[in-house]
Design a protein around this motif. Structure first.
Motif, PDB file in Angstrom:
ATOM      1  N   SER A  17       2.617   1.700  -3.352  1.00 33.58           N
ATOM      2  CA  SER A  17       1.616   2.028  -4.347  1.00 33.58           C
ATOM      3  C   SER A  17       1.167   3.485  -4.198  1.00 33.58           C
ATOM      4  CB  SER A  17       0.444   1.057  -4.179  1.00 33.58           C
ATOM      5  OG  SER A  17      -0.722   1.572  -4.738  1.00 33.58           O
ATOM      6  N   SER A  18       1.022   3.931  -2.966  1.00 33.93           N
ATOM      7  CA  SER A  18       0.614   5.331  -2.718  1.00 33.93           C
ATOM      8  C   SER A  18       1.662   6.307  -3.218  1.00 33.93           C
ATOM      9  CB  SER A  18       0.412   5.573  -1.222  1.00 33.93           C
ATOM     10  OG  SER A  18      -0.588   4.729  -0.739  1.00 33.93           O
ATOM     11  N   ALA A  19       2.931   5.954  -2.997  1.00 28.39           N
ATOM     12  CA  ALA A  19       4.005   6.845  -3.446  1.00 28.39           C
ATOM     13  C   ALA A  19       3.980   6.970  -4.968  1.00 28.39           C
ATOM     14  CB  ALA A  19       5.351   6.314  -2.970  1.00 28.39           C
ATOM     15  N   MET A  56     -10.149   3.897 -10.996  1.00 25.62           N
ATOM     16  CA  MET A  56     -10.642   3.983  -9.629  1.00 25.62           C
ATOM     17  C   MET A  56      -9.515   4.307  -8.658  1.00 25.62           C
ATOM     18  SD  MET A  56     -11.555   0.113  -8.381  1.00 25.62           S
ATOM     19  CE  MET A  56     -10.524  -0.626  -7.148  1.00 25.62           C
ATOM     20  N   HIS A  57      -8.316   3.882  -9.014  1.00 25.08           N
ATOM     21  CA  HIS A  57      -7.147   4.185  -8.190  1.00 25.08           C
ATOM     22  C   HIS A  57      -6.846   5.681  -8.236  1.00 25.08           C
ATOM     23  CE1 HIS A  57      -2.624   3.633  -7.316  1.00 25.08           C
ATOM     24  NE2 HIS A  57      -3.272   3.352  -6.211  1.00 25.08           N
ATOM     25  N   LYS A  73      -9.824  12.245  -5.092  1.00 24.57           N
ATOM     26  CA  LYS A  73     -10.845  12.557  -4.081  1.00 24.57           C
ATOM     27  C   LYS A  73     -10.198  12.874  -2.748  1.00 24.57           C
ATOM     28  CE  LYS A  73     -14.617  11.976  -6.430  1.00 24.57           C
ATOM     29  NZ  LYS A  73     -15.141  13.216  -7.004  1.00 24.57           N
ATOM     30  N   ARG A  74      -9.211  12.030  -2.372  1.00 21.06           N
ATOM     31  CA  ARG A  74      -8.553  12.253  -1.088  1.00 21.06           C
ATOM     32  C   ARG A  74      -7.865  13.617  -1.064  1.00 21.06           C
ATOM     33  NH1 ARG A  74      -6.851   8.818   3.105  1.00 21.06           N
ATOM     34  NH2 ARG A  74      -8.882   7.892   2.704  1.00 21.06           N
ATOM     35  N   GLU A 104      -8.830   8.059  -9.278  1.00 21.25           N
ATOM     36  CA  GLU A 104      -9.965   8.837  -8.780  1.00 21.25           C
ATOM     37  C   GLU A 104      -9.983   8.866  -7.245  1.00 21.25           C
ATOM     38  OE1 GLU A 104     -13.861   7.384  -9.946  1.00 21.25           O
ATOM     39  OE2 GLU A 104     -14.649   9.436  -9.967  1.00 21.25           O
ATOM     40  N   GLY A 105      -9.687   7.692  -6.645  1.00 19.01           N
ATOM     41  CA  GLY A 105      -9.639   7.628  -5.180  1.00 19.01           C
ATOM     42  C   GLY A 105      -8.588   8.575  -4.615  1.00 19.01           C
ATOM     43  N   GLY A 106      -7.462   8.694  -5.341  1.00 16.38           N
ATOM     44  CA  GLY A 106      -6.401   9.587  -4.913  1.00 16.38           C
ATOM     45  C   GLY A 106      -6.793  11.045  -5.082  1.00 16.38           C
ATOM     46  N   ARG A 117       2.939  10.487  -7.353  1.00 17.74           N
ATOM     47  CA  ARG A 117       3.697  11.040  -8.467  1.00 17.74           C
ATOM     48  C   ARG A 117       2.770  11.232  -9.677  1.00 17.74           C
ATOM     49  NH1 ARG A 117       8.996   8.287 -11.199  1.00 17.74           N
ATOM     50  NH2 ARG A 117      10.162   9.040  -9.424  1.00 17.74           N
ATOM     51  N   GLY A 161       0.792  -1.229   0.000  1.00 17.21           N
ATOM     52  CA  GLY A 161       0.000   0.000   0.000  1.00 17.21           C
ATOM     53  C   GLY A 161       0.820   1.272   0.000  1.00 17.21           C
TER      54      GLY A 161
END
Lengths: 471, 255, 246
Positions: free
Chosen positions: C192-194, C220-221, C227-228, C223-225, C198, C189
């Motif tokens: 993947s977030s890092a 969706m990945h 949104k956050r 978009e989720g980022g 970028r 996780g």
């Protein structure tokens, strides 16, 4: 290979939190990538050459035993000596025995991944020898007491400011962040090392079976000096690094430098065929240590193709994971995508089963590999092996077993989707889940998670069919 | 000789058992550039791209003049030179000495059974003078081979390397060179392909010149008759490198 | 409506089904608008890629056989609005079932007639302009399996370029992975977030108001980022923007 102290996840967290590391990686991996692209563009038929390079490697591996015997015979016929080492310990003992029996006190080394793999330096130092690395990057990390973080740029994880400080601390020179000054400092410090060592230890980029020649490439010229001034030259070579002929070698050299640094040819490409013959310099003795250390077992297996690797480092620079965490987080000398295949393959008993998970399978490594090694395919094979051997996380197996049951029974699948929908709709905010329980929490630490649609595509389709049936 | 050898080979053999031998396409013969002047232009261009300095000469006297000027401009006082007969222009060594340059020799003369490894004196040299057995046009590379009168440290230790290359020895590519000059590797224990001055990029991928080897490489590309370095000499190390004089013409140089 | 000469079956994929049905509906509408007769086989679930990528080969094989049986009911080409699921069917089914006498040749057959949506539009229908129109500033994220797995490099961009009134802007580091990678996003996780961060920085830098991709997983990945981060940038599947007109 020594096992790292922290878990892989901890090492990743550690690397991601290291601001200096991110700066260093950002500055360098991009430069590498740009140079590689330009380097390959300078080959009029780069794709053809890469195909040829691949076929040479695969051909050699498919007859590796024969080529190794031919190589050995030819090294011997030109006055060299070949030593076979099954594992790290045996290889280290061979070198240490050579040093002791010849009263060697000082050893100068040029960069060799094989010697990093077997931790030769530690073995020689504990044997009472003075060992100095001569590649600038290796010298820097030896001064820092660290290990390399990149196949061809060992100190890539350090910023120039950090290196300047290190040289100031260790050598007592004034602090500078100018690479030119730092390089001059290293040059003068290493001069005497080259000239006064009795033994030079190098790696081998390729061994030519038809002539018994060793091809060693460097940009600095440090390998050339390492194999010239000392009385004894010991060349450390993995058994897979053989090529049949000089013509084959020419093709491999054509792609190696271009892929590694974007150069058309490395500055010093030395072909060494036996010890000196009436020359006023050059080594009196040439010893080639052929290291297995888990390689022979890979021949003919699902990951056998990893033996085609020529250690150019291109896949590291291209890898979005390596770009984030650098080499040390992988915990072994071989990092990046190729390391994630090589390390668990060579050391099956080691704690490496998480390394193949450290990939989004984006395929950038396969795209840049000069010999087109299908690294993602091998990562998948290793993941499957982890599951087969029972080392995989239990929840992963249970989840996919349940998922498979549902996915092969459409009605059950739809039911499952409905249940999950109900669950997600209990907690959502504006259509998104802000926090999920472990292990899914690692998603929602930085991202929202979508909820199941109020009407799934299959529900829409069912409605449409029923609608059309009404007409 | 040891158990490991047999065990390793046996594992390799059993691994590839039953698997087909992968084919390896025959490499097409590289097409040599017909036009020799464009080949040389390419060589010059590539050598300059990698940071070498190329001088061209069509007269022997001019060649000597150029070398003396290069040494003079760099303020060279101490020079390691290959044995005159191993240089394409043997009189270069004497000309340099006549010009006030001091020669630094290897601690042991050529062909000695055992050699001293007191390299300190050689390390004080300001320049090294050598002759190339080949050039590669598409990479700007010079090819050097060691031999009794041709110490390797000459092209490695001093900060300045001056190398004489005859234009007829320029090959289009590395592959072409390997094809034509494969015998060289049986004769000389150290064949070096040198492409520009020593460099490193180990600090943040920032290019820095002259880390261990020379900071400057001067290539004198000559068109006039001269004394070639013959491969066979290296093979005849024990009997000496006795070829002398200017008697070989350009045509004889083409292998 | 042009005369129907092309016939396909639509394999929507599990993520389109459950998370983004709009992409499936848009694909259906787009193909029909172009005169293609579309069958949507009922009972479709998941191609098995998540299990395959996690090393659970037995489970992946079961799902692959199920999907192959479903798609073998009709001989017409298969269109998939997802680069990674297409890549699974086209490349991995063969490997997975190579030793299965009952399914090896079926896997080959299915693979040979499977197309990712943009691939089908450009290679089979030979269309580069579908007559879409919208006022958006679009940047395109080439998903990894589409780009490097299937080798689809230019088709989506050409289709986007043809949209009337839309402006396409380039995405810095476009070919870098967004960090999704299926279960990778959960198992690794933090990493993947890092990678996602970028990608999100690059999206913001591009100045686009809409990010388009051909994979619902990546969408969706991303978009989720977004949104956050509280970003106003929206994400759309290629099919969704290609059916727009004001």
């Amino acid at each position: 290979m020594n096992s790292p102290l922290m878990s892989f996840q901890q090492r990743v967290s550690h690397a991601l939190a290291d601001g200096q590391l991110r700066v260093a990686l950002d500055r360098t991996t991009e430069r590498f990538t740009l140079k590689r692209v330009a380097g390959l563009a300078s080959l009029p038929d780069a794709d053809v050459v890469r195909d040829r390079a691949r076929s040479i490697r695969l051909h050699t591996l498919s007859r590796l035993d024969e080529y190794l015997e031919q190589f050995e015979a030819n090294v011997t016929s030109v006055g060299g000596q070949v030593h076979w080492a099954s594992d790290a310990q045996e290889a280290n003992e061979i070198v240490l025995d050579l040093a002791r029996s010849r009263s060697v006190k000082r050893v100068v080394k040029s960069k060799s991944m094989v010697s990093e793999e077997i931790e030769l330096n530690q073995a020689l130092i504990s044997g009472g020898l003075d060992v100095v690395e001569s590649d600038l990057g290796e010298y820097i990390i030896q001064l820092a007491g660290e290990t390399p973080s990149h196949i061809i740029a060992p100190a890539v994880h350090k910023t120039r400011e950090q290196i300047g400080q290190l040289l100031a601390d260790k050598l007592g020179v004034p602090m500078t962040d100018d690479p030119v000054e730092m390089t001059a400092t290293a040059r003068s410090a290493l001069r005497d090392v080259f000239l006064q060592s009795e033994m030079g230890v190098s790696g081998v980029n390729f061994g030519v079976a038809s002539t018994g020649s060793l091809a060693i490439v460097t940009n600095e010229g440090n390998a050339s000096l390492t194999v010239t001034a000392p009385r004894i030259h010991v060349a450390m070579m993995g058994i897979e690094r053989v090529v049949p002929t000089l013509d084959d070698l020419a093709v491999m050299l054509l792609v190696l430098a271009r892929s590694a640094t974007g150069q058309k040819l490395t500055v010093y490409t030395d072909l060494l065929t036996g010890p000196r013959r009436g020359d006023p310099d050059g080594p009196e003795e040439l010893h080639v240590v052929l290291l297995d250390n888990g390689r022979s077992r890979l021949v003919g297996t699902e990951v056998g193709e990893v033996l085609a690797c020529i250690r150019c480092g291109a896949c590291l620079n291209a890898c979005p994971v390596y770009q984030q965490i650098g080499g040390h987080a992988y915990g072994s000398v071989y990092s990046g995508p190729i390391g994630a295949v090589l390390t668990p393959s060579l050391d099956r008993e080691g704690p490496w089963h998480e390394l193949p998970e450290a990939s989004s399978l984006c395929g950038a490594c396969r795209e840049v590999c000069p010999v087109r090694i299908d690294i993602p395919r091998m990562l998948l094979a290793l993941r499957a092996e982890t599951v087969r051997s029972g080392k995989a996380n239990q929840w992963v197996r249970i989840v996919f077993w349940l998922y498979r049951i549902a996915a092969t029974k459409p009605r059950l699948f739809r039911c499952g989707v409905s249940v999950v929908r109900q669950l997600t709709r209990m907690f959502f905010v504006n259509g998104w889940l802000l926090r999920l329980p472990s292990p899914l929490s690692s998603w929602t630490q930085s991202r929202e998670f979508p909820v199941i649609a109020s009407r799934t595509f299959s529900e829409e389709m069912r409605d449409r069919e029923e609608g059309s049936g009404d007409e | 000789m040891n158990e490991s050898r047999g065990a390793i080979l046996e594992r390799v053999r059993s691994g590839r058992l039953g698997a087909p031998v992968e084919s390896r396409p025959v490499l097409p013969t590289p097409i040599p550039t017909k036009d020799s002047s464009s080949l040389l232009d390419r060589f010059v261009q590539e050598a300059e791209t990698v940071g070498a300095i190329v001088h061209r000469s069509d007269r022997r006297e001019l060649s000597v003049e150029i070398v003396l000027r290069v040494l003079g401009d760099a303020g060279v006082n101490r020079l390691i030179s290959w044995e005159p007969n191993d240089l394409p222009i043997p009189e270069l060594t004497k000309a340099a000495v006549d010009n006030g340059v001091q020669l630094v020799s290897p601690p042991t003369p050529a062909k000695a059974k055992t050699i001293s490894r007191e390299w300190a004196a050689m390390a004080t040299a300001d320049a090294g003078l050598t002759g190339a057995v080949g050039g590669l046009a598409d990479t700007g590379t010079i090819v050097l081979c060691s031999g009794p009168g041709r110490p390797r440290l000459t092209w490695l230790l001093p900060p300045l390397h001056v190398v004489v290359l005859h234009s007829s020895l320029v090959h289009p590519t590395l592959s072409a060179f390997m094809e034509e000059c494969g015998e060289l590797f049986r004769c000389s224990s150290h064949v070096a392909f040198v492409t520009g001055p020593s460099r490193t990029a180990d600090i943040e991928q920032t290019l820095t010149i002259g880390v261990h080897g020379p900071k400057e490489v001067h290539i004198l590309l000559v068109d006039h008759d001269c004394n070639p370095i013959k491969e066979s000499e290296a093979a005849q190390a024990a009997t000496g490198s006795g070829e002398t004089g200017d008697r070989m013409s350009k045509n004889d140089l083409v292998q | 409506m042009p005369e129907t000469i092309f016939s396909v079956q639509l394999f929507a994929t599990c993520l389109v089904d459950a998370i983004r049905p709009a992409a499936g509906l848009a694909t259906l509408r787009l193909l029909e608008r172009l005169g293609v007769k579309v069958i949507v086989p009922s009972g479709q679930t998941c191609c098995g890629q998540p299990a395959f990528n996690s090393g659970c080969l037995a489970d992946a094989r079961a799902m692959a056989r199920y999907t192959i049986d479903l798609l073998e009911k009709s001989p017409v080409p298969i269109v998939v609005p997802s680069g990674s699921c297409s890549d699974m069917i086209v490349h991995r089914y063969r490997e997975l079932l190579a030793d299965d006498p009952a399914y090896a040749s079926k896997a080959e057959r299915v693979a040979a007639r499977t197309y990712e949506l943009s691939q089908y539009l450009s290679d089979v229908l030979k269309v580069q302009d579908v007559g879409a129109q919208c006022r958006r500033t679009i940047t395109y994220h080439p998903s990894c399996h589409l780009l490097r797995g299937l080798g689809v490099r230019s088709a989506p961009s050409q289709l986007l370029d043809s949209i009337a009134d839309a402006r396409c802007v380039s995405l810095p580091g476009a070919e870098d992975c967004c960090g999704f990678g299926g279960t990778f996003a959960v198992k690794m996780g933090e990493l993947s977030s890092a990678m996602l961060n970028r990608k999100l920085d690059a999206i913001v830098e591009s100045g686009a108001d809409t990010v388009v991709a051909c994979d619902v997983g990546c969408l969706m990945h991303i978009e989720g980022g977004l949104k956050r981060r509280g970003s106003n940038v929206v994400v759309r599947h290629l099919a969704e923007v290609l059916v727009e007109s004001e």
